[in-house]
Design a protein around this motif. Sequence first.
Motif, PDB file in Angstrom:
ATOM      1  N   VAL A 231       0.819  -1.215   0.000  1.00 53.20           N
ATOM      2  CA  VAL A 231       0.000   0.000   0.000  1.00 53.20           C
ATOM      3  C   VAL A 231       0.853   1.266   0.000  1.00 53.20           C
ATOM      4  CG1 VAL A 231      -1.937  -1.112   1.153  1.00 53.20           C
ATOM      5  CG2 VAL A 231      -0.157  -0.052   2.526  1.00 53.20           C
TER       6      VAL A 231
ATOM      7  N   PRO B 206      -1.586  -5.198   5.000  1.00 51.90           N
ATOM      8  CA  PRO B 206      -2.051  -4.097   4.142  1.00 51.90           C
ATOM      9  C   PRO B 206      -3.005  -3.142   4.861  1.00 51.90           C
ATOM     10  CG  PRO B 206      -2.098  -6.175   2.944  1.00 51.90           C
ATOM     11  CD  PRO B 206      -1.812  -6.524   4.370  1.00 51.90           C
TER      12      PRO B 206
ATOM     13  N   GLY C 299      -2.046   0.680   5.263  1.00 53.65           N
ATOM     14  CA  GLY C 299      -2.907   1.747   4.761  1.00 53.65           C
ATOM     15  C   GLY C 299      -3.121   2.848   5.785  1.00 53.65           C
TER      16      GLY C 299
END
Length: 415
Positions: free
Chosen positions: A29, A149, A153
């Motif tokens: 990400v 992820p 993020g």
Amino acid sequence: MADRVPTRVAVSVALGTLLNPLNSSMIAVGLVALQGEFHVSLATSTWLISAFYLAASVGQPVMGRLADRYGPRRVFTAGLALVGATGILVLFAPGFGWVVAARVLQAIGTSVGFPAGLALIRRLAGGRPPAGTLGVLSAANSASASFGPVLGGVLVAAFGWRGIFAVNIPLAATGLLLARRWLPADPPERPAASVARVPFLDLRGLLGHPALIGVLVLQVAVQCVFYLVFFGLPQWLERIRGYPVAVTGLLMLPIALGTLLIPLAARVVRRYGAPMAMLIGSLGLLGGAVGLLSLGNRSGALSLVAVGALLGLPNAFSNLALQAGLYAAAPAAQTGTAAGLFQTGRYVGAILSTAVLGAVYGGAPSTAGLHRTAFIVAVSAVLLAAAVPLIPVPGGRHRARPASRSVPATSRPVP
């Protein structure tokens, strides 16, 4: 039978173990932000992934061998120190090449956790796999890879791409503190003369154990099938079904939540043995393959969630069964090296899955390609079930060594 590994030891090792899969998945990400800051292409930015995978593939068995030779606690803490230092240095990286170099160092440092941790656990618990402790490590590996992820993020949104490196500073510092307080001291080093007579990385001798070869081959196969689904299904959901990225992530969540079944898998391993856990995982994989074959352009969200739940079973049962099999098959003096090769098998499986995915999808995702994937998964599930007898059953011939006084007597074993 209760595990002989104190809970504090299991927690400390798990914290070091989760850093490798966490950092391997968080970076996904942060690529867009890195491309923008350093003005590099997508193809160039993927070196951050490739460099980490290549370094970790080589680093896992090498770090395991260092743990076998110089002591798992000593090598474990050195790896955590390297991870923390890398997290600090990358904050001042002047160019993209420096970030790639930091990823290589990060891969080497995080490669220490599992092999050194398993070598230490083997010294405490002896030859019979401590199912509860192995379950803690399996949960740490699977959960951190799956939720990396999500954490990445949040960090990128709050602090930019450097946040996914900086988070390693407090994690490594905490792990280092716990390791120094809770992990037992290493035994005295062997005389230099005896060490010199042993090859540094005796792969030939290690692979002379047929049971270990069987476990390593099964590890590559299980990981290849897992990543084939983990990489392939989201593409079908986004490109063919038109789901947004956020919804696709939620629909994939049941696969990741298979890690919640690890306590049940540990109970199965403890009571019925690793082969039974592997059989359950293979049957769940077969059910998931049948579910994939039933999916089409009009399948509802409930059907997608149900298929994901079936595909999540191997996350718990198969992975834990293979860890227990590795524990039983590895020579006691080379547990770290064997554990490193086991982790290398995860990367090999992931790389193979991308080649298989390219073959079944061709130029672009399609429902026909998804069904071809399902057929491959089904055949693999049958073959894995047939290979259950290859998983060794421990004979309990290795005695546990007494823990050092650095492990508090009040620390209870993992149930």
